[in-house]
Motif scaffolding. Structure first.
Motif, short mmCIF file in Angstrom:
data_model
loop_
_atom_site.label_atom_id
_atom_site.label_comp_id
_atom_site.label_asym_id
_atom_site.label_seq_id
_atom_site.Cartn_x
_atom_site.Cartn_y
_atom_site.Cartn_z
N HIS A 194 -52.44 53.94 -15.67
CA HIS A 194 -53.78 54.43 -15.33
C HIS A 194 -53.97 55.89 -15.74
O HIS A 194 -53.05 56.70 -15.63
CB HIS A 194 -54.03 54.32 -13.82
CG HIS A 194 -54.32 52.94 -13.35
ND1 HIS A 194 -53.45 51.89 -13.50
CD2 HIS A 194 -55.42 52.44 -12.71
CE1 HIS A 194 -53.98 50.80 -13.00
NE2 HIS A 194 -55.18 51.09 -12.51
N LYS A 215 -46.65 55.23 -9.45
CA LYS A 215 -46.64 53.76 -9.26
C LYS A 215 -47.57 53.05 -10.23
O LYS A 215 -47.53 51.84 -10.38
CB LYS A 215 -47.12 53.44 -7.82
CG LYS A 215 -45.99 53.10 -6.91
CD LYS A 215 -46.33 52.71 -5.49
CE LYS A 215 -47.66 52.23 -5.08
NZ LYS A 215 -47.87 52.13 -3.64
N HIS A 216 -48.50 53.82 -10.83
CA HIS A 216 -49.50 53.22 -11.73
C HIS A 216 -49.53 53.96 -13.06
O HIS A 216 -50.54 54.58 -13.44
CB HIS A 216 -50.90 53.30 -11.07
CG HIS A 216 -50.93 52.68 -9.71
ND1 HIS A 216 -50.97 51.33 -9.50
CD2 HIS A 216 -50.90 53.25 -8.48
CE1 HIS A 216 -50.97 51.07 -8.21
NE2 HIS A 216 -50.93 52.22 -7.57
#
Ligand code: 13P
Ligand code: SF4
Length: 358
Positions: free
Chosen positions: A146, A142-143
């Motif tokens: 990062h 989802k990220h």
């Protein structure tokens, strides 16, 4: 909660606690061995270590009997970073890892050609349990912008999903290094250590935290610690960063187990209040015999004393089950070679970072 900290566990924390507790209920009660039993096991283990070209690699939280034997046999007693390093540098072809499962898995990932065995394969860690790959991988997905930094206290699968693996000894330095490069970071699984890193680096939304905790360190109580400080006004407080931030704010030194020991040796105070697992007292007293060490309080408001500064999983290691696993060659750690190859990359990055002294 610190407003600057974004938290997204990808699941329900209460359910996690029940899950962790269900593991605790399964821990068998070991029979207390006699001094004669221990003397006999020591002799047998020393013999087997030689026969099998094996080295003991023990954590500071294990039974003092195991720590003493690791020292006597030329093995290592250390924090999780040095345990990983020692495994890669010893000429022993078998590593007998006394600690918890992630330590054995780390040793196997870094040394796939060596036999890695443990006194028990049941010794896990609440941080590892609270960060299953089935929930962690989608959270990372989802990220995608990062960098994924995970604590060593995780499964091989979680390590394989990470860009970096770190231990408490270098967590702040590695995250600082990444933030300096303008990166955003996912930090997992220990939210207390994550909050501490965030506070140390003045980082806000750049660090996204997973919602895990160590059941041992989470029990240290800030208010009771404040009261204890009044009772021992000349004592310095030494704390492991898995403790709650309110406890860390009371501490004179925050560091890994090795860093805590080094501080006790080098600091001028004669008394120390120590917020970490009680197993460390063996090494503290050995290295600083003229100093007094007092356990930080786990009682007080909200206390459950499920652990009382004693990691139940570290406590599953004994001379008897070490002897049995060495004798039979059982309790070997196996890591799927393809997974191990992936997990080796972020682990090796950690060792290289440590060796470069960055
Ligand atoms: P260290 O790396 O400081 O030894 O910590 C390992 C651990 O499990 C602490 O609870
Ligand atoms: Fe895990 Fe906490 Fe035990 Fe360390 S003390 S092994 S973090 S449960």
């Amino acid at each position: 909660m610190n407003k600057a900290v974004k938290q997204d566990s990808g699941g329900d924390l209460i359910a996690d606690r029940e899950f962790v507790r269900s593991y605790l209920d399964k821990i068998p009660q070991l029979q207390e061995p006699t001094a004669a039993d221990n003397a006999r096991y020591r002799e047998l283990i020393l013999d087997l270590l030689q026969q099998k070209n094996a080295a003991m690699v023990a954590h500071y939280y294990t039974d003092p009997e195991l720590q003493a034997l690791a020292e006597e046999s030329g093995g290592c007693v250390a924090d999780s970073l040095e345990m990983a390093r020692f495994g890669t540098e010893t000429s022993a072809t078998t590593l007998a890892v006394c600690g918890v499962k992630f330590m054995g898995e780390t040793a196997k990932i870094l040394n796939p050609e060596k036999t890695v065995l443990m006194p028990t394969l049941e010794a896990t860690c609440s941080l590892d349990i609270g960060c299953p790959i089935e929930r962690f991988a989608p959270f990372c997905d989802k990220h995608p912008d990062h960098i994924v930094v995970v604590y060593a206290n995780t499964s091989a699968a979680v390590k394989a999903r990470a860009d970096w693996v770190v231990t408490s000894a270098i967590a702040v330095d590695v995250v600082e290094h990444l933030l300096d490069q303008g990166k955003q970071v996912i930090w997992a699984p220990d939210k207390h250590l994550g909050r501490y890193i965030q506070r140390q680096l003045g980082a806000g939304d750049d660090i996204l935290l997973w919602d895990g905790a160590c059941i041992v360190h989470e029990e240290f109580k800030h208010k009771a610690l404040e009261e204890m400080r009044h009772l021992y006004p000349d004592a310095a407080v030494l704390a492991h960063p898995e403790s709650p931030l309110s406890v860390l704010e009371e501490a004179d030194v925050v560091g890994s187990t090795t860093q805590i020991i080094n501080a006790a040796i080098s600091r001028p105070e004669k008394q120390f209040i120590v917020a970490t697992d009680q197993g460390i007292f063996y090494k503290l007293q050995q290295q600083a015999p003229d100093k007094e060490f007092i356990m930080a309080p786990t009682s007080g408001e909200g206390a459950t004393c499920r652990s009382c500064a004693n990691c139940p999983w570290m406590g599953m290691n004994s001379l008897q089950n070490l002897y049995e696993s060495l004798l039979a060659g059982n309790n070997q750690i196996h890591v799927d070679p393809a997974l191990g190859k992936k997990a080796m990359i972020p682990l090796q990055r950690m060792l290289d970072f440590r060796n470069s002294g960055s």
